[in-house]
Design a protein around this motif. Structure first.
Motif, PDB file in Angstrom:
ATOM      1  N   ASP A  98      -5.896  13.784  26.826  1.00 19.23           N
ATOM      2  CA  ASP A  98      -6.761  14.949  27.016  1.00 19.23           C
ATOM      3  C   ASP A  98      -8.113  14.585  27.612  1.00 19.23           C
ATOM      4  O   ASP A  98      -8.972  15.460  27.757  1.00 19.23           O
ATOM      5  N   ARG A  99      -8.315  13.337  27.975  1.00 18.25           N
ATOM      6  CA  ARG A  99      -9.577  12.943  28.589  1.00 18.25           C
ATOM      7  C   ARG A  99      -9.524  13.104  30.105  1.00 18.25           C
ATOM      8  O   ARG A  99      -8.443  13.040  30.715  1.00 18.25           O
ATOM      9  N   THR A 112      -7.024  17.375  30.584  1.00 17.24           N
ATOM     10  CA  THR A 112      -7.725  18.592  30.165  1.00 17.24           C
ATOM     11  C   THR A 112      -7.675  18.691  28.638  1.00 17.24           C
ATOM     12  O   THR A 112      -6.807  18.085  27.992  1.00 17.24           O
ATOM     13  N   PRO A 113      -8.591  19.449  28.033  1.00 20.25           N
ATOM     14  CA  PRO A 113      -8.540  19.596  26.567  1.00 20.25           C
ATOM     15  C   PRO A 113      -7.255  20.224  26.059  1.00 20.25           C
ATOM     16  O   PRO A 113      -6.903  20.037  24.890  1.00 20.25           O
ATOM     17  N   SER A 154      -6.924  15.109  19.320  1.00 23.59           N
ATOM     18  CA  SER A 154      -6.402  16.472  19.197  1.00 23.59           C
ATOM     19  C   SER A 154      -5.127  16.554  18.370  1.00 23.59           C
ATOM     20  O   SER A 154      -4.739  17.638  17.932  1.00 23.59           O
TER      21      SER A 154
END
Length: 498
Positions: free
Chosen positions: A131-132, A163-164, A228
């Motif tokens: 997610d980075r 993406t987050p 996450s």
């Protein structure tokens, strides 16, 4: 219940400790998710570890997944603490190699994978930080196959990497065919199926994946994010379904020491991994050690306290260590890292990591134009040819007045600057065959220049004649401390020491 001793290894800052916290939280071992930046993680207990956000010592954190008891070992990622990783590798049943999706394959990652492959240790590869910003997936898999091992079996893909909202997608329709091609390298039946252009059986693929992963021939690769929680359930499923449990118990008692630390009270704590037999509190044991010269020595010790990590109801109890489990033991004061209790089997003393190519070496440095003094100078306080200028002053400051004399023996070590030429003070403190040494043993050497001889000499006070003490069997008998001796006679004009 089966037991798996699982280690997490990676290059520094790949997310090992964060992944450990996520696994413990997902399985219910902890109720609050710790943070490396805040210093609240379960495995980093040292002050330096919490302040700097690094792992220095290996730590054990147990949790349960399905019908398995997993003892998780969080290891350091810095190459400076690679010895901790080496000791942990000797007690592991499987490992999880963490790779950052942003930084990719790093130097220490290649080193760790090389050791894991040589040990044939079952290994899962977990690609973290999907997610980075800058996270890679397909390019990273290609780098893993090129730099680490070609026997990689990706289990799933990533949606929206970098993406987050990055998430792990289930297997696509072509997943079975790609996985069968990797497994066919070590399975003739699957190879024949692919050659005949027949669809592989999913059950046969799962069975081959489980067997080759347990043998260390194929390494499943999973994606996720420790921050996450994406991909963590899939990783737990792989730990429960693909990794092999601890081997059956050995008939003879045997346990290995892989970590030593101090508790808050300063008591010595030893971590053991058992391979067979039973160990209990207040039990006397024998610790075997492989010395550097190849000898095997034995040391007797007594266990005063024993706490099994993650002891359950079906276990023998928190105070009894059985095969496959890890315990925290106190009372073993004479035991060192690498020792084994109960049996010397397996004490090979080999190092999994190669010796460093660069190491620091400290050698004494001599000032330009000044030579080193021999031990004879410091014991007899007489100058020799190897002494440099200015030596007598250094000797007078560094040597004690009660230091042991060499062949030249006198009580006060230095003749006084005032007084007669008699040698009664010297003769009184020496013995010559059990009798006081006669004064005639002092003989003239002619001139003062002979004081520079290699055998050493001294000059009687108030005289320009150099004298040499001929005392091959003379022994110093003075053990009484005295004041700091005055300066040596040869420091006067025309003698050595100027």
């Amino acid at each position: 219940m089966q037991t798996v001793n699982l280690g997490i290894v990676a290059h520094v800052d790949a997310g090992k400790t964060s992944l450990t916290e996520r696994l413990l939280h997902a399985t219910g071992a902890i109720d609050r998710l710790g943070s490396v930046d805040a210093g609240t993680t379960r495995t980093d207990t040292g002050e330096i570890e919490r302040r700097r956000g690094i792992t220095i010592r290996s730590a054990v954190a147990p949790f349960r997944v399905r019908d398995r008891q997993v003892n998780l070992l969080d290891t350091p990622g810095h190459s400076d603490f690679v010895a901790e990783v080496e000791r942990a590798l000797g007690v592991l049943d499987a490992a999880v190699l963490v790779v950052s999706a942003v930084e990719g394959v790093q130097p220490h990652t290649r080193r760790l994978m090389r050791i894991l492959r040589s040990l044939r240790l079952p290994t899962l590869i977990f690609v973290n930080k999907i997610d980075r910003v800058g996270a890679r997936t397909d390019e990273l898999v290609a780098d893993v196959r090129r730099l680490l091992t070609p026997a990689v079996a990706p289990l799933g893909t990533v949606r929206a990497p970098g993406t987050p909202g990055a998430a792990v997608r289930p297997q696509d329709p072509g997943y079975a065919d790609r996985l069968a091609e990797v497994l066919a390298e070590h399975d003739d039946e699957l190879l024949a199926t692919l050659v005949d252009d027949l669809p592989p059986d999913p059950g046969r693929i799962d069975e081959a994946l489980r067997a080759q992963t347990a043998a260390g021939l194929v390494h499943p690769l999973l994606f996720g994010s420790a921050m996450s929680g994406a991909g963590v359930p899939e990783l737990l499923d792989a730990v429960a379904a693909l990794l092999p449990p601890s081997p059956p118990a050995e008939p003879a008692p045997r346990a290995r020491v892989f970590a030593v630390e101090r508790d808050a009270a300063g008591e010595r704590v030893v971590y053991l991994r058992s391979y067979g037999g039973r160990l209990r509190a207040r039990q006397r044991v024998v610790a075997y050690r492989r010395e550097p010269d190849g000898r095997t020595t034995a040391t007797r010790a007594r266990i005063t306290g024993l706490d099994v990590a993650g002891a359950t109801a079906d276990h023998a109890g928190p105070g009894t260590l059985t095969a496959g489990h890890i315990a925290r033991v106190t009372g073993l004061t004479g035991v060192r890292l690498g020792d084994q209790l109960g049996s010397p089997a397996g004490l090979d003393g080999r190092s999994h990591f190669p010796a460093p190519t660069v190491e620091a070496v400290i050698r004494p440095v001599t000032r330009p134009g000044r030579r080193r003094c021999t031990p004879r100078c410091w014991t007899s306080r007489t100058p020799t040819r190897s002494c440099g200028p200015g030596w007598p002053r250094r000797a007078a400051r560094a040597c004690s007045s009660t230091a042991r004399c060499s062949a030249r023996c006198w009580r006060r070590r230095w003749p006084r600057r005032t007084g007669s030429r008699r040698t009664s003070d010297r003769a009184a403190s020496c013995t010559w065959s059990g009798r006081p040494a006669p004064a005639g043993r002092w003989r003239s050497s002619g001139t003062a220049s002979s004081a520079r001889s290699a055998s050493g000499s001294s000059r009687a006070p108030g005289s320009t004649t150099a004298w040499r003490w001929n005392s091959a069997r003379c022994r110093c008998r003075s053990t009484r401390p005295s004041r700091r001796p005055p300066g040596p006679p040869w420091t006067r004009a025309g003698t050595v020491g100027r």
